[in-house]
Motif scaffolding. Structure first.
Motif, PDB file in Angstrom:
ATOM      1  N   ALA A  44      -5.504  -0.638   4.091  1.00 41.27           N
ATOM      2  CA  ALA A  44      -4.895   0.060   2.947  1.00 41.27           C
ATOM      3  C   ALA A  44      -4.228   1.357   3.414  1.00 41.27           C
ATOM      4  N   ASN A  45      -4.912   2.086   4.278  1.00 39.37           N
ATOM      5  CA  ASN A  45      -4.337   3.339   4.783  1.00 39.37           C
ATOM      6  C   ASN A  45      -3.120   3.084   5.661  1.00 39.37           C
ATOM      7  N   ALA A  46      -3.172   2.021   6.448  1.00 42.56           N
ATOM      8  CA  ALA A  46      -2.026   1.706   7.313  1.00 42.56           C
ATOM      9  C   ALA A  46      -0.820   1.280   6.467  1.00 42.56           C
ATOM     10  N   VAL A  47      -1.071   0.539   5.379  1.00 39.76           N
ATOM     11  CA  VAL A  47       0.017   0.139   4.473  1.00 39.76           C
ATOM     12  C   VAL A  47       0.623   1.389   3.838  1.00 39.76           C
ATOM     13  N   SER A  48      -0.252   2.271   3.350  1.00 40.33           N
ATOM     14  CA  SER A  48       0.218   3.484   2.691  1.00 40.33           C
ATOM     15  C   SER A  48       1.037   4.354   3.642  1.00 40.33           C
ATOM     16  N   TYR A  49       0.553   4.440   4.870  1.00 47.69           N
ATOM     17  CA  TYR A  49       1.262   5.254   5.873  1.00 47.69           C
ATOM     18  C   TYR A  49       2.672   4.702   6.079  1.00 47.69           C
ATOM     19  N   GLU A  50       2.766   3.393   6.202  1.00 47.55           N
ATOM     20  CA  GLU A  50       4.080   2.771   6.437  1.00 47.55           C
ATOM     21  C   GLU A  50       4.993   2.957   5.222  1.00 47.55           C
ATOM     22  N   LEU A  51       4.431   2.829   4.015  1.00 41.72           N
ATOM     23  CA  LEU A  51       5.235   3.044   2.799  1.00 41.72           C
ATOM     24  C   LEU A  51       5.733   4.485   2.762  1.00 41.72           C
ATOM     25  N   PHE A  52       4.844   5.422   3.049  1.00 38.56           N
ATOM     26  CA  PHE A  52       5.202   6.848   3.049  1.00 38.56           C
ATOM     27  C   PHE A  52       6.333   7.104   4.037  1.00 38.56           C
ATOM     28  N   ARG A  53       6.188   6.510   5.234  1.00 38.50           N
ATOM     29  CA  ARG A  53       7.192   6.668   6.289  1.00 38.50           C
ATOM     30  C   ARG A  53       8.562   6.182   5.812  1.00 38.50           C
ATOM     31  N   GLN A  54       8.541   5.168   4.944  1.00 38.20           N
ATOM     32  CA  GLN A  54       9.798   4.603   4.437  1.00 38.20           C
ATOM     33  C   GLN A  54      10.290   5.335   3.180  1.00 38.20           C
ATOM     34  N   GLY A  55       9.612   6.420   2.811  1.00 37.29           N
ATOM     35  CA  GLY A  55      10.061   7.213   1.671  1.00 37.29           C
ATOM     36  C   GLY A  55       9.637   6.653   0.321  1.00 37.29           C
ATOM     37  N   ILE A  56       8.627   5.802   0.335  1.00 39.98           N
ATOM     38  CA  ILE A  56       8.141   5.191  -0.917  1.00 39.98           C
ATOM     39  C   ILE A  56       7.052   6.089  -1.517  1.00 39.98           C
ATOM     40  N   ASN A  57       7.049   6.210  -2.841  1.00 46.04           N
ATOM     41  CA  ASN A  57       5.989   6.960  -3.529  1.00 46.04           C
ATOM     42  C   ASN A  57       4.712   6.143  -3.529  1.00 46.04           C
ATOM     43  N   GLU A  58       3.698   6.634  -2.844  1.00 43.67           N
ATOM     44  CA  GLU A  58       2.454   5.855  -2.724  1.00 43.67           C
ATOM     45  C   GLU A  58       1.235   6.758  -2.831  1.00 43.67           C
ATOM     46  N   TYR A  59       0.081   6.139  -3.027  1.00 39.13           N
ATOM     47  CA  TYR A  59      -1.178   6.878  -3.029  1.00 39.13           C
ATOM     48  C   TYR A  59      -2.321   5.920  -2.711  1.00 39.13           C
ATOM     49  N   VAL A  60      -3.353   6.442  -2.032  1.00 36.12           N
ATOM     50  CA  VAL A  60      -4.537   5.625  -1.728  1.00 36.12           C
ATOM     51  C   VAL A  60      -5.709   6.108  -2.576  1.00 36.12           C
ATOM     52  N   LEU A  61      -6.313   5.199  -3.307  1.00 37.34           N
ATOM     53  CA  LEU A  61      -7.566   5.513  -4.010  1.00 37.34           C
ATOM     54  C   LEU A  61      -8.697   4.950  -3.156  1.00 37.34           C
ATOM     55  N   ASP A  62      -9.488   5.814  -2.574  1.00 37.38           N
ATOM     56  CA  ASP A  62     -10.527   5.359  -1.650  1.00 37.38           C
ATOM     57  C   ASP A  62     -11.912   5.466  -2.291  1.00 37.38           C
TER      58      ASP A  62
END
Ligand code: ADP
Length: 199
Positions: A44-62
């Motif tokens: 989940a964190n790796a997906v979020s990191y990649e989305l963030f890198r691509q300029g996508i609005n994201e958030y992780v609920l852990d």
């Protein structure tokens, strides 16, 4: 000049769809479910990191973070586990309304709880990601040494040991995390999002 007295301010509330079009991408919940140690947080964190890198609005609920705050009044009884998941579902829904792609990483062992969360969302907004890893492999990894404690009887009702895990029947995505790399898992999720025109 006569001033019109009949002009009223037109209140337009900003909708989820307005936020999505401003962002240039869709919003959804990527709901990761699986045994402890299967790799939910890592992927989940790796997906979020990649989305963030691509300029996508994201958030992780852990899971652990939520249990420290919003859900700190809840324990691990069946009722508390269900209530934990229900509240997280409601929070995830707010994030989707805010236009984000939210990833959640909770064991969420019971099918009925996950289905209840699914029912909060519109069609296509709830994406169940089954992190499918054999119990033996999770126990071998044991990143938090929780299986060792459960085997020694120091933790009761531990999922996979003395509490059941109900695998999803029709998850949108299944990741065999015992045999693919984290990078391959991320690619699988991103491909799904592209395929559904969320990205
Ligand atoms: P969970 O959130 O499901 O409890 P974590 O992500 O905390 O699991 O822990 C999974 C552990 O397994 C981490 O130490 C991670 O580095 C390791 N691991 C090894 N291979 C993989 C893989 N292919 N996918 C995810 N995690 C992996």
């Amino acid at each position: 000049m006569t001033k019109s007295t009949n002009i009223t301010w037109h209140h337009t509330s900003i909708s989820k769809h307005d936020r999505r079009s401003q962002n240039g991408h869709g919003s959804c919940t990527l709901w990761f479910t699986g045994l402890s140690g299967s790799g939910k947080s890592t992927i989940a964190n790796a997906v979020s990191y990649e989305l963030f890198r691509q300029g996508i609005n994201e958030y992780v609920l852990d899971g652990d973070n939520i249990r420290h705050g919003l859900n700190k009044d809840l324990g691990f009884s069946d009722y508390d586990r269900s209530e934990n998941i229900r509240r997280i579902g409601e929070v995830a829904k707010l994030f989707v309304d805010s236009g984000k792609i939210v990833t959640t990483a909770f064991i969420s062992p019971f099918r009925s709880d996950r289905d209840l969360v699914r029912s909060l969302f519109e069609e296509g907004e709830f994406i169940e990601v089954f992190i499918d890893c054999p119990l033996e492999e999770c126990e071998r990894r044991d990143p938090k040494q929780l299986y060792a404690k459960a085997r020694r009887g120091e933790i009761k009702d531990f999922t996979g040991i003395d509490s059941p895990y109900e695998a999803p029947e029709n998850p949108e995505i299944t990741i065999q995390s015992g045999s693919v790399t984290v990078e391959e898992a991320v690619e699988q999720v991103l491909n799904y999002l592209r395929d559904k025109n969320i990205l």
